[in-house]
Design a protein around this motif. Structure first.
Motif, PDB file in Angstrom:
ATOM      1  N   GLU A  66       0.800  80.742   1.271  1.00 26.88           N
ATOM      2  CA  GLU A  66       2.014  81.512   1.564  1.00 26.88           C
ATOM      3  C   GLU A  66       3.180  81.079   0.666  1.00 26.88           C
ATOM      4  OE1 GLU A  66       2.319  83.991   3.804  1.00 26.88           O
ATOM      5  OE2 GLU A  66       0.341  83.803   4.707  1.00 26.88           O
ATOM      6  N   ASN A  67       2.879  80.260  -0.351  1.00 32.99           N
ATOM      7  CA  ASN A  67       3.884  79.719  -1.284  1.00 32.99           C
ATOM      8  C   ASN A  67       4.913  78.835  -0.580  1.00 32.99           C
ATOM      9  OD1 ASN A  67       2.788  80.937  -3.627  1.00 32.99           O
ATOM     10  ND2 ASN A  67       3.714  82.885  -3.004  1.00 32.99           N
ATOM     11  N   ILE A  68       4.444  78.054   0.371  1.00 33.98           N
ATOM     12  CA  ILE A  68       5.299  77.113   1.092  1.00 33.98           C
ATOM     13  C   ILE A  68       4.858  75.700   0.725  1.00 33.98           C
ATOM     14  CG2 ILE A  68       6.018  76.275   3.364  1.00 33.98           C
ATOM     15  CD1 ILE A  68       5.464  79.109   4.435  1.00 33.98           C
ATOM     16  N   THR A  69       5.776  74.944   0.146  1.00 35.94           N
ATOM     17  CA  THR A  69       5.515  73.556  -0.213  1.00 35.94           C
ATOM     18  C   THR A  69       5.580  72.708   1.050  1.00 35.94           C
ATOM     19  OG1 THR A  69       6.595  73.944  -2.327  1.00 35.94           O
ATOM     20  CG2 THR A  69       6.261  71.652  -1.687  1.00 35.94           C
ATOM     21  N   SER A  70       4.591  71.843   1.255  1.00 33.37           N
ATOM     22  CA  SER A  70       4.487  71.094   2.510  1.00 33.37           C
ATOM     23  C   SER A  70       4.378  69.595   2.285  1.00 33.37           C
ATOM     24  CB  SER A  70       3.252  71.541   3.287  1.00 33.37           C
ATOM     25  OG  SER A  70       3.234  72.915   3.439  1.00 33.37           O
ATOM     26  N   GLU A  71       4.866  68.864   3.273  1.00 32.74           N
ATOM     27  CA  GLU A  71       4.691  67.412   3.344  1.00 32.74           C
ATOM     28  C   GLU A  71       4.353  67.062   4.785  1.00 32.74           C
ATOM     29  OE1 GLU A  71       7.749  64.874   1.715  1.00 32.74           O
ATOM     30  OE2 GLU A  71       8.379  66.509   0.384  1.00 32.74           O
ATOM     31  N   ALA A  72       3.543  66.035   4.953  1.00 34.04           N
ATOM     32  CA  ALA A  72       3.125  65.639   6.298  1.00 34.04           C
ATOM     33  C   ALA A  72       3.439  64.176   6.555  1.00 34.04           C
ATOM     34  CB  ALA A  72       1.628  65.884   6.472  1.00 34.04           C
ATOM     35  N   LEU A  73       3.843  63.901   7.789  1.00 34.73           N
ATOM     36  CA  LEU A  73       4.083  62.543   8.250  1.00 34.73           C
ATOM     37  C   LEU A  73       3.190  62.310   9.456  1.00 34.73           C
ATOM     38  CD1 LEU A  73       5.660  59.859   8.284  1.00 34.73           C
ATOM     39  CD2 LEU A  73       7.387  61.003   9.674  1.00 34.73           C
ATOM     40  N   GLY A  74       2.203  61.461   9.286  1.00 32.34           N
ATOM     41  CA  GLY A  74       1.280  61.154  10.370  1.00 32.34           C
ATOM     42  C   GLY A  74       1.719  59.919  11.126  1.00 32.34           C
ATOM     43  N   PHE A  75       1.788  60.022  12.453  1.00 35.69           N
ATOM     44  CA  PHE A  75       2.142  58.867  13.274  1.00 35.69           C
ATOM     45  C   PHE A  75       0.873  58.257  13.841  1.00 35.69           C
ATOM     46  CE2 PHE A  75       3.191  56.883  17.364  1.00 35.69           C
ATOM     47  CZ  PHE A  75       4.045  55.897  16.897  1.00 35.69           C
ATOM     48  N   ILE A  76       0.697  56.960  13.582  1.00 37.79           N
ATOM     49  CA  ILE A  76      -0.444  56.206  14.093  1.00 37.79           C
ATOM     50  C   ILE A  76       0.070  55.362  15.252  1.00 37.79           C
ATOM     51  CG2 ILE A  76      -2.236  54.534  13.508  1.00 37.79           C
ATOM     52  CD1 ILE A  76      -1.102  55.523  10.482  1.00 37.79           C
ATOM     53  N   ASP A  77      -0.419  55.633  16.443  1.00 34.91           N
ATOM     54  CA  ASP A  77       0.086  54.957  17.633  1.00 34.91           C
ATOM     55  C   ASP A  77      -0.531  53.560  17.764  1.00 34.91           C
ATOM     56  OD1 ASP A  77       1.629  54.586  19.842  1.00 34.91           O
ATOM     57  OD2 ASP A  77       0.472  55.898  21.160  1.00 34.91           O
ATOM     58  N   LYS A  78      -0.256  52.742  16.757  1.00 34.75           N
ATOM     59  CA  LYS A  78      -0.691  51.348  16.722  1.00 34.75           C
ATOM     60  C   LYS A  78       0.453  50.524  16.156  1.00 34.75           C
ATOM     61  CE  LYS A  78      -5.544  52.415  15.745  1.00 34.75           C
ATOM     62  NZ  LYS A  78      -6.616  52.269  14.754  1.00 34.75           N
ATOM     63  N   LYS A  79       0.397  49.237  16.372  1.00 31.51           N
ATOM     64  CA  LYS A  79       1.440  48.343  15.867  1.00 31.51           C
ATOM     65  C   LYS A  79       1.430  48.286  14.337  1.00 31.51           C
ATOM     66  CE  LYS A  79       4.601  45.091  16.282  1.00 31.51           C
ATOM     67  NZ  LYS A  79       5.973  45.502  16.421  1.00 31.51           N
ATOM     68  N   LYS A  80       0.218  48.343  13.755  1.00 28.03           N
ATOM     69  CA  LYS A  80       0.066  48.202  12.307  1.00 28.03           C
ATOM     70  C   LYS A  80      -0.918  49.249  11.784  1.00 28.03           C
ATOM     71  CE  LYS A  80      -0.688  44.467   9.044  1.00 28.03           C
ATOM     72  NZ  LYS A  80      -1.185  43.108   8.862  1.00 28.03           N
ATOM     73  N   ARG A  81      -0.651  49.758  10.580  1.00 28.86           N
ATOM     74  CA  ARG A  81      -1.539  50.728   9.937  1.00 28.86           C
ATOM     75  C   ARG A  81      -2.813  50.057   9.444  1.00 28.86           C
ATOM     76  NH1 ARG A  81       3.086  52.765   8.084  1.00 28.86           N
ATOM     77  NH2 ARG A  81       3.200  51.430   6.269  1.00 28.86           N
ATOM     78  N   ASP A  82      -3.930  50.795   9.516  1.00 26.32           N
ATOM     79  CA  ASP A  82      -5.172  50.327   8.909  1.00 26.32           C
ATOM     80  C   ASP A  82      -5.110  50.601   7.410  1.00 26.32           C
ATOM     81  OD1 ASP A  82      -6.146  49.716  11.444  1.00 26.32           O
ATOM     82  OD2 ASP A  82      -7.053  51.690  11.698  1.00 26.32           O
ATOM     83  N   ASP A  83      -6.019  50.024   6.665  1.00 27.60           N
ATOM     84  CA  ASP A  83      -6.036  50.208   5.213  1.00 27.60           C
ATOM     85  C   ASP A  83      -6.392  51.632   4.796  1.00 27.60           C
ATOM     86  OD1 ASP A  83      -5.319  47.607   4.782  1.00 27.60           O
ATOM     87  OD2 ASP A  83      -7.375  46.884   4.536  1.00 27.60           O
ATOM     88  N   ASN A  84      -7.027  52.412   5.667  1.00 24.46           N
ATOM     89  CA  ASN A  84      -7.437  53.761   5.283  1.00 24.46           C
ATOM     90  C   ASN A  84      -6.305  54.786   5.386  1.00 24.46           C
ATOM     91  OD1 ASN A  84      -7.560  53.481   8.053  1.00 24.46           O
ATOM     92  ND2 ASN A  84      -9.210  54.959   8.316  1.00 24.46           N
TER      93      ASN A  84
END
Length: 182
Positions: free
Chosen positions: A64-82
């Motif tokens: 649809e010609n819409i530029t997108s960005e995503a912010l994923g929230f991980i419900d953990k204290k620390k992010r995993d390496d993946n």
């Protein structure tokens, strides 16, 4: 005791959030898929399946010609390496916020400060941090699931309890295509 502390913590964070929103109000504007040129997506990245749904949404928005960005929230204290971010995806976890939910990560603050035309909040349950990020977003038109935070959204979709974010994404896209912005 922990629940009591969490309640106080959230109340103080909401007080600070309210002050900030009054000081920096966002520009609200109705958008559909024809009038939008940018979109932000906040989603629950704790489940890997949700990442695939967001990839599909970004592909649909690109068509649809819409530029997108995503912010994923991980419900953990620390992010995993993946969970590695790039220009399209960034990730947040509980450790990226101070005790009173002030944002400590520059990439998260950059995402929140962008005046997206559309903001999709794709979550079934809304952790406080996701609500906080959604409230702070400078997006002009915010869409998400009804019953989570009626103050956050400009456009809400009512879903049965057994439906996931795939159905939420599908319904938001469907109604944004129907929405007439004359």
């Amino acid at each position: 005791m922990s629940n009591f502390i969490s309640k106080i913590r959230e109340r103080i964070a909401l007080y600070k959030l309210d002050k900030q929103l009054k000081k920096e109000p966002r520009n609200k504007r109705l958008h559909n898929l024809k009038t939008a040129s940018t979109a932000g997506i906040i989603y629950d990245a704790t489940e890997e399946a949700n990442h695939q749904i967001v990839k599909e949404l970004i592909k649909e928005l690109n068509e649809e010609n819409i530029t997108s960005e995503a912010l994923g929230f991980i419900d953990k204290k620390k992010r995993d390496d993946n969970y590695i971010g790039d220009n399209t995806y960034s990730f947040a976890c509980r450790g990226d916020f101070s005790f009173f939910y002030a944002i400590k990560q520059e990439s998260i603050q950059t995402f929140i400060d962008k005046p997206f035309n559309l903001l999709f909040v794709l979550v079934n349950e809304q952790p406080f941090a996701v609500d906080y990020l959604g409230q702070l977003s400078k997006a002009e038109f915010k869409a998400g699931k009804a019953g989570l935070d009626n103050d956050l959204y400009d456009f809400m979709i009512e879903l049965k309890a057994d439906k996931g974010i795939s159905e939420l994404k599908k319904q938001i896209i469907h109604y944004l295509k129907l929405l007439n912005n004359n």
